[in-house]
Design a protein around this motif. Structure first.
Motif, PDB file in Angstrom:
ATOM      1  N   LYS A  99      10.541  10.303   2.975  1.00  0.00           N
ATOM      2  CA  LYS A  99      11.922  10.624   3.340  1.00  0.00           C
ATOM      3  C   LYS A  99      12.907   9.934   2.401  1.00  0.00           C
ATOM      4  CE  LYS A  99      15.053  10.693   7.361  1.00  0.00           C
ATOM      5  NZ  LYS A  99      16.183   9.888   6.832  1.00  0.00           N
ATOM      6  N   LYS A 135       4.249   5.170   7.763  1.00  0.00           N
ATOM      7  CA  LYS A 135       4.708   4.516   6.529  1.00  0.00           C
ATOM      8  C   LYS A 135       4.896   5.538   5.414  1.00  0.00           C
ATOM      9  CE  LYS A 135       3.492   0.688   3.412  1.00  0.00           C
ATOM     10  NZ  LYS A 135       3.321   1.395   2.149  1.00  0.00           N
ATOM     11  N   LYS A 164       7.999   7.718   6.081  1.00  0.00           N
ATOM     12  CA  LYS A 164       9.243   6.992   5.788  1.00  0.00           C
ATOM     13  C   LYS A 164       9.480   6.892   4.286  1.00  0.00           C
ATOM     14  CE  LYS A 164      11.630   2.588   6.602  1.00  0.00           C
ATOM     15  NZ  LYS A 164      11.527   1.236   7.206  1.00  0.00           N
ATOM     16  N   GLU A 165       8.418   6.574   3.536  1.00  0.00           N
ATOM     17  CA  GLU A 165       8.546   6.493   2.071  1.00  0.00           C
ATOM     18  C   GLU A 165       8.938   7.854   1.481  1.00  0.00           C
ATOM     19  OE1 GLU A 165       4.787   5.122   0.709  1.00  0.00           O
ATOM     20  OE2 GLU A 165       5.141   3.026   1.259  1.00  0.00           O
TER      21      GLU A 165
END
Length: 413
Positions: free
Chosen positions: A15, A9, A12-13
């Motif tokens: 990126k 998580k 992803k945040e």
């Protein structure tokens, strides 16, 4: 290897934040894209001690695209954005940073970066450069040169040079016009408002805001607070800057007087002990203090956090301190950088200019280190000018050029 807080998580945040920042940092993105085919940093290890934010991730990823091995740590124990650190680590960058480090952990992270034996250092506050100079474990490490990002770090590097102990050249990126006139003024001005509002969520209009110091940071903060409707008071020790603040329409007075009047205090000096115990005791019940200088030495936070009758966090990054005289005063981010502890730091458009200066200065050191003396130097004028040209182009701003007649006139006596 890296040491970060990580999860799918967070990665992803991180990126998504990196991609958002890069899309708004066209100046830096253009520089990276222009150079990356030739891989000019291939075989070079770079060590970075910077605030790990989405903007910094664009610089670090760019250095990697140019061929460098990149190792980095945070420039402050509380300013790392964990999602960015996790994303960078997932991309093969050696990251030693997480939010909420102890001072000991922060120091350990700098050690880990230096153990990668970087050839060039990029610093924000000079903690890494000071360690490279005075820690016996690293004194024999071969370093071609370094860059310094901020005013507080410049002061420390000058002190090292004045003592005759500078052992490699250092480019003072903070002294570039396209850095301090825009990053320090517009970047800190906006991000300070952001940090204070997130921490306190109070109305700025009508309140007396005391801005301590009227350098480029203080100018930006005072201007933005005034724009929000605040009544701005400036304290200064420099007569020229004090006169400038007065001419800009702000009240100017000593801190002993301003302490009694201010509702909100913002320190911008890079100097130690500018809001001391005797000032705090004079403040109004409910006064709010914060700092946007690099180090947590401007406000006497030790007095506030250790000698108050009680201290409790009433909002994220906002501590309520009940003094022995019964008054309540509030401290943002434990006296550390309020614009980074309570918010996200400077906007990407501003950091694009600062980091373009950084990457081009690194390239300059790599190309010219053999003929550079162990001295501090300003960013070469051609780099400063190129960054300004690139910035105008990115903003689609066109300017005039001198005509042949004007060139002839300018060169005549």
């Amino acid at each position: 290897m890296s040491k970060v807080k990580s999860s799918p998580k967070l990665i992803k945040e991180g990126k998504l934040s990196y991609e958002w920042a890069r899309s708004h940092m066209q100046i830096l993105d253009n520089t990276i894209n222009r150079l990356k085919k030739s891989k000019p940093l291939k075989g070079i290890t770079l060590g970075f001690c910077l605030h790990i934010t989405k903007e910094t991730s664009v610089l670090l990823m760019g250095a990697k695209e140019l061929g460098a091995t990149v190792a980095c740590c945070g420039g402050n124990p509380l300013t790392t954005q964990d999602n960015i650190a996790a994303f960078l680590a997932s991309q093969g960058i050696h990251v030693y940073a997480w939010h909420g480090q102890s001072v000991k952990e922060y120091d350990w992270c700098i050690d880990q970066v230096l153990k990668h034996k970087p050839t060039i250092l990029t610093d924000d506050g000079a903690d890494m450069n000071v360690k490279a100079h005075f820690d016996k474990r690293f004194k024999d490490m071969e370093i071609l040169g370094a860059t310094e990002e901020t005013t507080a770090g410049v002061t420390r590097i000058r002190a090292v040079e004045n003592q005759g102990k500078l052992r490699y050249p250092v480019i003072l990126v903070n002294e570039a016009y396209t850095k301090h006139m825009f990053d320090n003024r517009y970047g800190t001005g906006q991000s300070t408002i952001d940090g204070y509002l997130r921490a306190m969520n109070l109305l700025l209009a009508s309140k007396r805001v005391v801005v301590v110091g009227y350098g480029w940071v203080g100018r930006g903060v005072a201007s933005r607070c005034s724009g929000m409707g605040s009544k701005v008071i400036v304290t200064e020790i420099d007569p020229v800057k004090a006169l400038e603040a007065h001419m800009d329409g702000f009240e100017v007075m000593p801190m002993a007087q301003a302490a009694k009047l201010g509702d909100i205090f913002i320190t911008c000096t890079g100097m130690t002990s500018v809001i001391r115990k005797e000032h705090i005791l004079k403040m109004k019940d409910g006064a709010i203090m914060g700092n946007v200088g690099h180090f947590d030495v401007e406000i006497d936070s030790k007095f506030l956090l250790k000698e108050s009758k009680s201290v409790k966090e009433v909002r994220p990054a906002l501590d309520e301190c009940v003094l022995k005289n019964g008054k309540k005063v509030y401290l943002i981010g434990q006296g550390r950088l309020a614009n980074l502890v309570a918010a996200e730091g400077h906007p990407p458009e501003v950091m694009a200019q600062s980091f373009s200066n950084q990457i081009l200065s690194v390239m300059y050191i790599l190309k010219n280190h053999k003929k550079m003396e162990n001295k501090i130097i300003n960013v070469p004028e051609e780099i400063d000018t190129q960054v300004a040209v690139d910035a105008l182009k990115a903003m689609d701003v066109k300017i005039d050029k001198l005509t042949p007649e004007q060139v002839k006139y300018a060169n005549s006596w």
